[in-house]
Design an enzyme around this catalytic site. Structure first.
Site, PDB file in Angstrom:
ATOM      1  N   ALA A 118      57.395   3.223  85.994  1.00 59.31           N
ATOM      2  CA  ALA A 118      56.715   2.100  85.397  1.00 59.31           C
ATOM      3  C   ALA A 118      55.376   2.417  85.769  1.00 59.31           C
ATOM      4  O   ALA A 118      54.463   2.629  84.952  1.00 59.31           O
ATOM      5  CB  ALA A 118      57.409   0.995  86.512  1.00 59.31           C
ATOM      6  N   ARG A 119      54.973   2.044  87.109  1.00 61.94           N
ATOM      7  CA  ARG A 119      53.284   2.269  87.391  1.00 61.94           C
ATOM      8  C   ARG A 119      53.337   2.727  88.763  1.00 61.94           C
ATOM      9  O   ARG A 119      54.396   2.281  89.924  1.00 61.94           O
ATOM     10  CB  ARG A 119      52.890   0.721  87.487  1.00 61.94           C
ATOM     11  CG  ARG A 119      52.131   0.306  86.242  1.00 61.94           C
ATOM     12  CD  ARG A 119      51.116   1.356  85.635  1.00 61.94           C
ATOM     13  NE  ARG A 119      51.097   0.798  84.163  1.00 61.94           N
ATOM     14  CZ  ARG A 119      51.434   1.299  83.069  1.00 61.94           C
ATOM     15  NH1 ARG A 119      52.425   2.222  83.181  1.00 61.94           N
ATOM     16  NH2 ARG A 119      51.012   1.012  81.792  1.00 61.94           N
ATOM     17  N   GLU A 124      45.934   8.244  88.980  1.00 61.54           N
ATOM     18  CA  GLU A 124      46.298   9.313  88.002  1.00 61.54           C
ATOM     19  C   GLU A 124      44.961   9.845  87.374  1.00 61.54           C
ATOM     20  O   GLU A 124      44.073   8.955  86.864  1.00 61.54           O
ATOM     21  CB  GLU A 124      47.047   8.804  86.839  1.00 61.54           C
ATOM     22  CG  GLU A 124      48.513   8.423  87.429  1.00 61.54           C
ATOM     23  CD  GLU A 124      49.245   8.038  86.134  1.00 61.54           C
ATOM     24  OE1 GLU A 124      48.979   8.097  84.845  1.00 61.54           O
ATOM     25  OE2 GLU A 124      50.552   7.815  86.432  1.00 61.54           O
ATOM     26  N   HIS A 152      53.389  11.417  83.245  1.00 60.44           N
ATOM     27  CA  HIS A 152      53.358  10.156  82.768  1.00 60.44           C
ATOM     28  C   HIS A 152      53.662  10.145  81.099  1.00 60.44           C
ATOM     29  O   HIS A 152      52.760  10.032  80.131  1.00 60.44           O
ATOM     30  CB  HIS A 152      52.148   9.555  82.627  1.00 60.44           C
ATOM     31  CG  HIS A 152      51.883   8.208  82.486  1.00 60.44           C
ATOM     32  ND1 HIS A 152      51.110   7.125  83.288  1.00 60.44           N
ATOM     33  CD2 HIS A 152      52.454   7.206  81.473  1.00 60.44           C
ATOM     34  CE1 HIS A 152      50.969   6.090  83.093  1.00 60.44           C
ATOM     35  NE2 HIS A 152      51.983   5.915  81.880  1.00 60.44           N
ATOM     36  N   ILE A 153      54.673  10.884  80.927  1.00 60.23           N
ATOM     37  CA  ILE A 153      55.181  11.344  79.621  1.00 60.23           C
ATOM     38  C   ILE A 153      56.340  10.436  79.348  1.00 60.23           C
ATOM     39  O   ILE A 153      56.823  10.489  78.117  1.00 60.23           O
ATOM     40  CB  ILE A 153      55.382  12.595  79.349  1.00 60.23           C
ATOM     41  CG1 ILE A 153      56.591  13.087  80.293  1.00 60.23           C
ATOM     42  CG2 ILE A 153      54.352  13.517  79.625  1.00 60.23           C
ATOM     43  CD1 ILE A 153      57.124  14.363  80.020  1.00 60.23           C
TER      44      ILE A 153
END
Length: 331
Positions: free
Chosen positions: A241-242, A270, A289-290
């Site tokens: 998610a985050r 990030e 983050h893919i």
């Protein structure tokens, strides 16, 4: 008959990722597509006859200046996730409809989450490493395998990604618990899951916890030093998610005990800072983050944008509209 004017404010390189040649043809049949390359130093000048705009990552915010030039603008299609980068008070005041592709992105997020869960429980990364070193059976590692049959999976967040992950989990014989403070318990029943009254009530029961909550002030460090202690020994924590949902320092310290395993596709910030050095730990699986869309899944976002435009021009309602009030609980 003159075609309506749609302005694309999407970078040319990104357009090729979003729209297949066939979808590009459908767009051109639907409307006259004017392309304006986004320039962060210069706001775009929309043609006065613009009725809809295609936007995505890197598109400008719709300020009063931009909107004044296009009095007939009725629709902003955002072929990406959170609409926050493009919306403004001026846009909301004009009653312009805004749509988001977050539901399209969520499919990829849920698929990536499932892949991380299955491969980590089965210790795929560890066996790959061992077999490249030689040997075959590795009984000492085989006994550490966990398989999904009979496990309890906790889902935090009933947005698009959380719901699609639940749909995927329905293919397995698992117990599914769901925590979302905005969720009506009756809706949980319709989803076929067990609602949890709180995160603290959920965590001790689960073998796998998957985060699908938005990044909001209220969700900062949702997973923290206090509730990390509530996890079962051997539990798996997944975050697609985050990154801000997890206190990474507290997670690092808990992971050092060897009690838990974590799969992290997102970090905060990030790119991640060197400390805490999560990348050094063997019980952490990291991806950059893919989850949502990188190559093939991007075409799904383009398909979504095309569908929203087709609905608009045929008088049908939008599929995934976003209102100003929605932003209170959206990333």
């Amino acid at each position: 008959m003159k075609k309506p004017t749609v302005v694309s404010l999407i970078k040319k390189e990104l357009q090729t990722q979003l729209f297949s040649p066939a979808d590009r043809e459908r767009l051109n049949r639907l409307a006259r597509i004017d392309e304006i390359e986004p320039d962060p130093e210069k706001p775009p000048r929309l043609p006065a006859e613009t009725v809809a705009c295609l936007t995505s990552w890197g598109s400008p915010r719709f300020t009063e200046e931009i909107l004044t030039a296009a009095p007939d603008l009725k629709l902003v299609v955002y072929a990406a996730g959170s609409v926050r980068p493009v919306v403004s008070e001026a846009l909301w005041k004009r009653g312009i409809v805004v749509t988001s592709a977050s539901a399209a992105i969520a499919i990829g997020v849920a698929e990536h989450t499932l892949g991380l869960m299955l491969s980590t429980l089965k210790r795929v990364c560890r066996f790959n490493e061992l077999l490249h070193q030689g040997g075959w059976y590795h009984q000492e590692e085989r006994v550490k395998i966990r398989e999904i049959y009979g496990l309890t999976v906790g889902v935090v967040g009933a947005g698009h990604a959380g719901r699609h992950f639940i749909r995927l989990l329905k293919n397995f014989e698992v117990r599914i618990l769901l925590y979302d403070p905005y969720l009506d318990p009756a809706e949980a029943v319709r989803l076929g899951v067990e609602p949890a009254a709180s995160l603290e009530a959920l965590i001790p029961q689960v073998d796998v916890l998957s985060l699908h909550a938005p990044a909001l002030p209220s969700t900062r460090d949702l997973i923290n030093r206090e509730n990390l202690k509530l996890f079962k020994d051997g539990a798996l924590l997944i975050n697609t998610a985050r990154g801000a949902l997890i206190d990474e320092t507290a997670l690092y310290e808990e992971l050092l005990t060897g009690r838990l395993t974590a799969c992290l596709d997102v970090r905060y910030p990030e790119p991640p800072v060197p400390e805490p050095p999560l990348w050094k730990l063997p019980n952490v699986i990291l991806t950059p983050h893919i989850a949502g869309g990188v190559t093939d899944n991007m075409k799904r976002l383009g398909k979504y944008a095309l569908r929203e435009l087709e609905n608009f021009f045929s008088g049908r309602p939008p599929v995934y509209p976003v209102t100003e009030r929605d932003l209170e609980r959206m990333a």
